[in-house]
Design a protein around this motif. Structure first.
Motif, PDB file in Angstrom:
ATOM      1  N   PHE A   1      -9.377 -12.227  88.719  1.00  0.00           N
ATOM      2  CA  PHE A   1     -10.299 -11.141  88.369  1.00  0.00           C
ATOM      3  C   PHE A   1     -11.561 -11.295  89.205  1.00  0.00           C
ATOM      4  N   ASP A   2     -11.830 -10.288  90.021  1.00  0.00           N
ATOM      5  CA  ASP A   2     -13.004 -10.299  90.897  1.00  0.00           C
ATOM      6  C   ASP A   2     -14.249  -9.969  90.069  1.00  0.00           C
ATOM      7  N   MET A   3     -15.154 -10.931  89.925  1.00  0.00           N
ATOM      8  CA  MET A   3     -16.355 -10.751  89.121  1.00  0.00           C
ATOM      9  C   MET A   3     -17.427  -9.927  89.845  1.00  0.00           C
ATOM     10  N   GLN A   4     -17.127  -9.505  91.058  1.00  0.00           N
ATOM     11  CA  GLN A   4     -18.030  -8.671  91.853  1.00  0.00           C
ATOM     12  C   GLN A   4     -19.336  -9.375  92.236  1.00  0.00           C
ATOM     13  N   ASP A   5     -19.344 -10.702  92.159  1.00  0.00           N
ATOM     14  CA  ASP A   5     -20.530 -11.470  92.565  1.00  0.00           C
ATOM     15  C   ASP A   5     -20.139 -12.589  93.525  1.00  0.00           C
ATOM     16  N   GLY A   6     -18.950 -12.448  94.116  1.00  0.00           N
ATOM     17  CA  GLY A   6     -18.457 -13.473  95.026  1.00  0.00           C
ATOM     18  C   GLY A   6     -17.596 -14.519  94.367  1.00  0.00           C
TER      19      GLY A   6
END
Length: 332
Positions: free
Chosen positions: A231-236
């Motif tokens: 799951f890509d947390m959208q913060d790297g």
């Protein structure tokens, strides 16, 4: 969200007899099949109206609803004896019991039962959509059936109904998830009936190029029990979700924080049933957001498979979020 229903008026065997068939009857049946399939797929109720009089005598072959569009078990059939489907029937009561506000109307006969029912529905406060290519009649002494249909589309469309063709009709899925309390917390269950095979739907859940179209933050890393989904947390950074159960083309279950998400697929006669179950450890302020998100994801999967689009996922999500806030509140 305002609830819709499909109303199919007087599509009975006697109207398709070879000696005097209704205008373009085969095409009408095909269009009605399409409308009914769309409604059932979206869990939108289908109401049937069945006329009786000295020509259509109860229990006879001409009176029976045409088998190609016959109601399924549990669907409502309203019996009437006048052109007005609401007059001295339970139609209005049944619609209001299901909180229906939008009526999509099709069937027979254009200048009698369809016309009268559209006008009465409008007067009762319903928002009416008349499927302009899915109602029929016969030639009269002065006008052809086509002229009668076109004339009534113009008249009804000017004041009483929105006009749409069969292919333009889209039913949003108005069924909230079914939530039940268990010993371990709560279980939310979503269902969709899709006109696609198990294999096609399974690929939408597990193949990353298709998965990204409905949940761009997810990526299958290792498709096996004990494997993982990122799951890509959208913060790297990425969060690892563990696959806790996998049965190819049947079951995919993985962790979701403290909760679990489970997809199940069941073959059906014309497609398959997709079930999404979220096992919720504890209700929080984030729960309605999750539920609305899954609801929209399923709508996007369905739209993707049907080669259509949802214009604004954010606005659709917000609409469902408000509904799920109320539903979750009833458990807390």
């Amino acid at each position: 969200m305002k609830k819709s229903a499909l109303l199919v008026i007087d599509v009975q065997n006697g109207m398709f007899e070879e000696s005097n068939p209704i205008y373009e009857g085969k095409q009408l049946l095909s269009q009605l099949q399409d409308l009914i399939n769309k409604a059932r797929t979206a869990n939108v109720p289908v109401f049937y109206v069945q006329h009786y009089d000295e020509e259509f005598i109860r229990g006879t072959f001409p009176w029976a609803i045409h088998p190609s569009i016959a109601p399924q078990e549990g669907e409502t059939v309203i019996h009437k004896s006048t052109p007005d489907s609401f007059h001295e029937t339970e139609l209005d009561e049944n619609l209001r019991a299901e909180q229906i506000e939008n009526l999509v109307i099709a069937g027979n006969q254009t200048e009698y039962c369809v016309d009268t029912t559209v006008r009465r529905a409008f007067s009762l406060g319903y928002h009416v959509t008349l499927v302009k290519d899915a109602h029929r009649t016969w030639d009269s002494n002065n006008l052809t059936a086509k002229q009668i249909i076109n004339h009534h589309n113009i008249v009804l469309g000017n004041a009483f109904a929105t006009l749409k063709e069969t292919e333009e009709i889209q039913f949003p899925n108005t069924s909230l998830a079914d939530i039940r309390q268990t010993q371990d917390g709560y279980v939310a269950r979503f269902e969709r009936h899709l006109k696609h095979s198990v294999d096609i739907v399974w690929s939408s859940l597990t193949e990353n190029d298709k998965l990204s179209q409905w949940f761009s933050e997810l990526q299958v890393d290792d498709l096996r029990e004990g494997g993982g989904i990122k799951f890509d947390m959208q913060d790297g950074t990425f969060k690892e979700l563990e696959i806790t159960e996998l049965k190819l083309h049947s079951v995919l279950e993985y962790t979701w924080g403290e909760d679990q998400v489970r997809f199940e697929l069941y073959p059906e006669y014309e497609g398959c049933q997709l079930v999404l179950i979220e096992k919720i450890h504890k209700m929080t302020s984030h729960t309605p957001k999750d539920l609305a998100g899954w609801h929209v994801c399923l709508d996007v999967i369905q739209a993707m498979l049907e080669d259509t689009t949802i214009e604004s996922r954010k606005s659709v999500w917000y609409t469902w979020y408000k509904e799920y806030v109320q539903l979750v509140r009833s458990f807390t």
